[in-house]
Design a protein around this motif. Structure first.
Motif, PDB file in Angstrom:
ATOM      1  N   ARG A  52       0.817  -1.215   0.000  1.00  0.00           N
ATOM      2  CA  ARG A  52       0.000   0.000   0.000  1.00  0.00           C
ATOM      3  C   ARG A  52       0.850   1.264   0.000  1.00  0.00           C
ATOM      4  N   ARG A 204       0.437   5.365   8.749  1.00  0.00           N
ATOM      5  CA  ARG A 204      -0.646   4.809   9.580  1.00  0.00           C
ATOM      6  C   ARG A 204      -2.022   4.961   8.953  1.00  0.00           C
ATOM      7  N   PRO A 205      -2.431   6.155   8.520  1.00  0.00           N
ATOM      8  CA  PRO A 205      -3.769   6.237   7.904  1.00  0.00           C
ATOM      9  C   PRO A 205      -3.817   5.622   6.508  1.00  0.00           C
ATOM     10  N   VAL A 207      -2.393   2.925   5.266  1.00  0.00           N
ATOM     11  CA  VAL A 207      -2.589   1.474   5.213  1.00  0.00           C
ATOM     12  C   VAL A 207      -4.003   1.071   5.619  1.00  0.00           C
ATOM     13  N   ARG A 208      -4.778   2.020   6.168  1.00  0.00           N
ATOM     14  CA  ARG A 208      -6.162   1.726   6.520  1.00  0.00           C
ATOM     15  C   ARG A 208      -7.135   2.117   5.410  1.00  0.00           C
ATOM     16  N   ARG A 209      -6.646   2.808   4.397  1.00  0.00           N
ATOM     17  CA  ARG A 209      -7.511   3.247   3.307  1.00  0.00           C
ATOM     18  C   ARG A 209      -7.901   2.076   2.412  1.00  0.00           C
ATOM     19  N   SER A 210      -9.021   2.209   1.743  1.00  0.00           N
ATOM     20  CA  SER A 210      -9.442   1.214   0.758  1.00  0.00           C
ATOM     21  C   SER A 210      -8.428   1.194  -0.385  1.00  0.00           C
TER      22      SER A 210
END
Length: 254
Positions: A52, A204-205, A207-210
């Protein structure tokens, strides 16, 4: 992931791939071998949707002090017709295109000198953070060649603006991290000891995204940036570089 790399150090941590230019004895100069290895790594990223984020950094005292200029003369001596130099220039463009269009978000972690081709690699990354002590330069005119490497000129013009880039190119002067941030060459400036923390705060943010949303966002951003240019004259970079280096070597031989 790619094995037997000689000029890069690559670590894969879950969804994050860290790629370090790893020839500090040359200032991490960009040679044909470095470009080949970067292409191999970027091809592997293309084939791995699980990656990602890609973080690009440099070992030693500098991120990258530019292209390996001695290679220009060597290639031209081996083939006066310029096929080798032409291939090298096209390879640089392929690397920069691959950085810009990768589905992963690309982050440049910059310290020390960020010069010429090194600055080119950096500006093709999506996000750029630099140490407050880092220094930047586009030295090509001072070295007798045009800024024809990897399509860096249109990318810089799009990121920083025509009037400001004109000054950087024509004067070939060093500029500071603060100036780089003013020009949007950098998104963040931090103390060198805080570079890794700054990169982590971006990761951090992300890798949480679609994954699909990230890919779509990057495609849209690249498309709208491209739409602002009527034509991409950087397609002629290889020809311009070949002509200028050939002329310089001929003058030197007189």
């Amino acid at each position: 992931m790619v094995e037997d790399l000689k000029t890069l150090r690559v670590t894969h941590e879950s969804a994050v791939l860290k790629v370090e230019l790893s020839t500090p004895e040359t200032g991490n100069a960009i040679s044909g071998q470095v470009l080949d290895e970067l292409l191999s790594v970027l091809d592997a990223v293309h084939d791995d949707p699980g990656i990602r984020v890609l973080v690009l950094s440099g070992a030693g005292d500098n991120f990258c002090l530019g292209g390996e200029r001695s290679e220009f003369a060597t290639l031209l001596a081996a083939d006066p017709g310029g096929a080798g130099l032409h291939a090298l220039a096209n390879k640089a463009r392929r690397v920069c295109d691959a950085l810009a269009t990768a589905h992963a978000v690309t982050i440049a972690r910059l310290h020390g000198g960020v010069v010429g081709a090194g600055l080119g690699l950096a500006v093709f990354c999506d996000l750029r953070v630099g140490a407050d002590t880092s220094r930047y330069r586009m030295p090509e005119l001072g070295l007798g060649v045009p800024p024809a490497w990897g399509g860096v000129l249109p990318r810089l013009l799009n990121e920083a603006g025509t009037a400001k880039v004109r000054e950087l190119i024509l004067t070939a002067e060093n500029f500071s991290a603060a100036k780089a941030a003013e020009l949007s060459v950098l998104h963040k400036v931090v103390p060198e000891s805080e570079l890794d923390d700054a990169v982590t705060r971006w990761i951090r943010p992300l890798v949480r995204r679609s994954p699909a949303a990230l890919r779509s966002a990057k495609v849209m951003l690249n498309a709208y940036a491209g739409a602002s240019r009527l034509a991409d004259a950087s397609l002629f970079d290889a020809e311009l570089l070949l002509a200028s280096v050939t002329a310089a070597e001929a003058a030197r031989a007189r």
